[in-house]
Design a protein around this motif. Sequence first.
Motif, mmCIF file in Angstrom:
data_model
loop_
_atom_site.group_PDB
_atom_site.id
_atom_site.type_symbol
_atom_site.label_atom_id
_atom_site.label_comp_id
_atom_site.label_asym_id
_atom_site.label_seq_id
_atom_site.Cartn_x
_atom_site.Cartn_y
_atom_site.Cartn_z
ATOM 1 N N ARG A 16 8.433 -9.562 -0.072
ATOM 2 C CA ARG A 16 8.427 -8.345 0.746
ATOM 3 C C ARG A 16 7.656 -7.224 0.046
ATOM 4 O O ARG A 16 6.892 -6.481 0.685
ATOM 5 C CB ARG A 16 9.858 -7.899 1.037
ATOM 6 N N LEU A 17 7.838 -7.106 -1.251
ATOM 7 C CA LEU A 17 7.118 -6.092 -2.020
ATOM 8 C C LEU A 17 5.617 -6.338 -1.943
ATOM 9 O O LEU A 17 4.828 -5.395 -1.772
ATOM 10 C CB LEU A 17 7.588 -6.120 -3.475
ATOM 11 N N GLU A 18 5.213 -7.616 -2.025
ATOM 12 C CA GLU A 18 3.793 -7.955 -1.965
ATOM 13 C C GLU A 18 3.225 -7.675 -0.573
ATOM 14 O O GLU A 18 2.072 -7.252 -0.442
ATOM 15 C CB GLU A 18 3.592 -9.424 -2.333
ATOM 16 N N LYS A 19 4.042 -7.893 0.440
ATOM 17 C CA LYS A 19 3.590 -7.632 1.812
ATOM 18 C C LYS A 19 3.403 -6.131 2.039
ATOM 19 O O LYS A 19 2.451 -5.697 2.700
ATOM 20 C CB LYS A 19 4.598 -8.203 2.801
ATOM 21 N N GLU A 24 -0.672 -4.763 -5.529
ATOM 22 C CA GLU A 24 -0.357 -3.555 -6.289
ATOM 23 C C GLU A 24 0.539 -3.838 -7.494
ATOM 24 O O GLU A 24 0.703 -2.978 -8.359
ATOM 25 C CB GLU A 24 0.322 -2.517 -5.383
ATOM 26 N N PHE A 25 1.127 -5.048 -7.547
ATOM 27 C CA PHE A 25 2.056 -5.370 -8.631
ATOM 28 C C PHE A 25 1.678 -6.694 -9.289
ATOM 29 O O PHE A 25 1.182 -7.615 -8.646
ATOM 30 C CB PHE A 25 3.488 -5.472 -8.096
ATOM 31 N N VAL A 26 1.929 -6.762 -10.576
ATOM 32 C CA VAL A 26 1.875 -8.021 -11.311
ATOM 33 C C VAL A 26 3.294 -8.580 -11.334
ATOM 34 O O VAL A 26 4.244 -7.880 -11.710
ATOM 35 C CB VAL A 26 1.370 -7.804 -12.747
ATOM 36 N N HIS A 27 3.452 -9.845 -10.924
ATOM 37 C CA HIS A 27 4.779 -10.465 -10.821
ATOM 38 C C HIS A 27 4.958 -11.472 -11.956
ATOM 39 O O HIS A 27 4.180 -12.407 -12.103
ATOM 40 C CB HIS A 27 4.939 -11.155 -9.466
ATOM 41 N N ILE A 28 5.992 -11.271 -12.735
ATOM 42 C CA ILE A 28 6.246 -12.109 -13.904
ATOM 43 C C ILE A 28 7.582 -12.818 -13.727
ATOM 44 O O ILE A 28 8.623 -12.166 -13.583
ATOM 45 C CB ILE A 28 6.271 -11.267 -15.195
#
Length: 221
Positions: A16-19, A24-28
């Motif tokens: 949802r954050l990516e949508k 805008e974010f790097v996901h680790i």
Amino acid sequence: AYPLVFMGVTSSCKERLEKLFPDEFVHIQDDDYIDYVYLRDKLARLNGKKLQSKRNHINRFEATYPDYRYLPITTDDLERVAHFADEWLAHAEATGEPDPSLHVERKVIQRFLDNYEALEMRGGMIEIGGEIVAFTLGSPITEDTFDVHIEKARTDIDGAYTIINREFARSIPEQYTYVNREEDLGLPGLRKAKESYRPEVRLVKHTCVWRRPEWAGELES
């Protein structure tokens, strides 16, 4: 300046954050912080061949300590529980490798106990001959999930961890379908123990860091 960071983000929330904020974010993803989620009823009953070893531990414990008692923790017990926790942590510090997290854990346990009622905590303990040999603390986190925050038992008493796990699961109200026993922190022994109870769900969590040019290269390298 520090980047904006969201921690403990589940896969669905990450999507949802990516949508909402594409690229805008790097996901680790960190597998050391996957939550182990179980069916409460399965922990309470320990049915089936895959959990036979757990039943064997309990049978030996009950045969060796027939006078054991499981008791809910009340405010009258908090000082005794704190004393047991301090002894457990002191023993862990004396017999293991230096571990700064034990100091943090001591503070966390004390904070739970100091605010036992305000935090709506629920706890249980095992006594043998009137002495505490194991205890656990937890609280609800959703309408159908109960979280176990702390579980400590004497390692010289075979089955102490198994019996406190089962008895506490039995004490959790039936409205809670699931029990979240949290992460293994990458500790091999803890991972083996959590896997041995056959989790229903391994809840993956991510750290999501706001992407900016001065941070992105370092995070992705």
